[in-house]
Design an enzyme around this catalytic site. Structure first.
Site, PDB file in Angstrom:
ATOM      1  N   GLY A 104       0.049  25.847 -24.250  1.00  0.00           N
ATOM      2  CA  GLY A 104      -0.666  25.900 -25.521  1.00  0.00           C
ATOM      3  C   GLY A 104       0.161  25.357 -26.664  1.00  0.00           C
ATOM      4  O   GLY A 104      -0.342  24.587 -27.496  1.00  0.00           O
ATOM      5  N   ARG A 111      -0.635  28.568 -29.116  1.00  0.00           N
ATOM      6  CA  ARG A 111       0.397  29.389 -28.490  1.00  0.00           C
ATOM      7  C   ARG A 111       0.164  30.876 -28.729  1.00  0.00           C
ATOM      8  O   ARG A 111       0.717  31.716 -28.024  1.00  0.00           O
ATOM      9  CB  ARG A 111       1.778  28.996 -29.009  1.00  0.00           C
ATOM     10  CG  ARG A 111       2.131  29.623 -30.346  1.00  0.00           C
ATOM     11  CD  ARG A 111       3.391  29.058 -30.957  1.00  0.00           C
ATOM     12  NE  ARG A 111       3.893  29.863 -32.047  1.00  0.00           N
ATOM     13  CZ  ARG A 111       3.349  29.981 -33.251  1.00  0.00           C
ATOM     14  NH1 ARG A 111       2.240  29.340 -33.539  1.00  0.00           N
ATOM     15  NH2 ARG A 111       3.893  30.740 -34.174  1.00  0.00           N
ATOM     16  N   VAL A 124      12.690  26.644 -25.718  1.00  0.00           N
ATOM     17  CA  VAL A 124      13.747  27.500 -26.274  1.00  0.00           C
ATOM     18  C   VAL A 124      13.248  28.939 -26.414  1.00  0.00           C
ATOM     19  O   VAL A 124      13.957  29.889 -26.058  1.00  0.00           O
ATOM     20  CB  VAL A 124      14.258  26.939 -27.622  1.00  0.00           C
ATOM     21  CG1 VAL A 124      15.163  27.931 -28.330  1.00  0.00           C
ATOM     22  CG2 VAL A 124      14.972  25.613 -27.400  1.00  0.00           C
ATOM     23  N   ARG A 171      11.703  14.175 -24.208  1.00  0.00           N
ATOM     24  CA  ARG A 171      12.778  13.399 -24.843  1.00  0.00           C
ATOM     25  C   ARG A 171      12.600  11.912 -24.537  1.00  0.00           C
ATOM     26  O   ARG A 171      12.751  11.063 -25.410  1.00  0.00           O
ATOM     27  CB  ARG A 171      14.156  13.875 -24.363  1.00  0.00           C
ATOM     28  CG  ARG A 171      14.623  15.140 -25.020  1.00  0.00           C
ATOM     29  CD  ARG A 171      16.076  15.449 -24.619  1.00  0.00           C
ATOM     30  NE  ARG A 171      16.533  16.658 -25.265  1.00  0.00           N
ATOM     31  CZ  ARG A 171      16.890  16.758 -26.537  1.00  0.00           C
ATOM     32  NH1 ARG A 171      16.832  15.710 -27.325  1.00  0.00           N
ATOM     33  NH2 ARG A 171      17.298  17.906 -27.035  1.00  0.00           N
ATOM     34  N   ARG A 172      12.291  11.627 -23.280  1.00  0.00           N
ATOM     35  CA  ARG A 172      12.088  10.222 -22.893  1.00  0.00           C
ATOM     36  C   ARG A 172      10.839   9.643 -23.552  1.00  0.00           C
ATOM     37  O   ARG A 172      10.861   8.524 -24.072  1.00  0.00           O
ATOM     38  CB  ARG A 172      11.992  10.122 -21.377  1.00  0.00           C
ATOM     39  CG  ARG A 172      13.304  10.384 -20.684  1.00  0.00           C
ATOM     40  CD  ARG A 172      13.188  10.248 -19.181  1.00  0.00           C
ATOM     41  NE  ARG A 172      14.459  10.588 -18.554  1.00  0.00           N
ATOM     42  CZ  ARG A 172      14.572  11.252 -17.426  1.00  0.00           C
ATOM     43  NH1 ARG A 172      13.492  11.642 -16.769  1.00  0.00           N
ATOM     44  NH2 ARG A 172      15.756  11.522 -16.929  1.00  0.00           N
TER      45      ARG A 172
END
Length: 150
Positions: free
Chosen positions: A96, A104, A54, A30-31
């Site tokens: 990944g 992934r 998530v 986010r930063r």
């Protein structure tokens, strides 16, 4: 009592720490990409990290439930080993996915196999628990014979 569940508790703690690591990675992303809460969209790099976190969080309650049921009703060591495999695969999945959506997939399939194995161990353990002792002994005898032949 504590000795009977120490492995399960250790894998659970490791899983919680891994979830915390994933959350910290989202905060860092986010930063880095300047995506303020409550937004969940941004550059693809941020969205992949967010989705990975998530997705891992969504499956964590299922993992914990199956880890403990398999560990208590089937075998603590076998469940803990499957749990470690699952957590390692989830870490690889997260890493990944952060790089590319394609990377992934292999860890996703590995973690799914580990989770399904925990489901199977939990089901077998519960089945054995509820079977009458005579039937359970007969089935175990047949299983031993089958294993000795192979």
């Amino acid at each position: 009592m504590k000795d009977e569940v120490a492995l399960l508790a250790s894998v659970t703690l490791l899983g919680v720490l891994l979830q915390a690591y994933f959350s910290l990675q989202v905060i860092s992303a986010r930063r880095a990409f300047r995506v303020s809460p409550p937004l969940t969209t941004g550059p693809p790099e941020f969205e992949r990290i967010y989705r990975a976190q998530v997705n891992c969080s969504e499956y964590f309650p299922l993992f914990l439930a199956m880890l403990w049921v398999a560990g208590i009703f089937f075998h603590e060591g076998a469940a803990a080993l499957c749990g470690l495999v699952y957590l390692f695969a989830r870490l690889r999945y997260f890493q990944g996915y952060a790089r590319s959506a394609q990377q992934r997939l292999a860890p996703l399939y590995a973690s799914a196999r580990a989770l399904w194995l925990l489901v199977a161990l939990a089901a077998l353990g519960l089945l054995a628990h509820f079977l009458p002792a005579e039937l359970r002994a007969a089935l175990l005898g047949q299983l031993r014979k089958l294993l000795l032949r192979s």
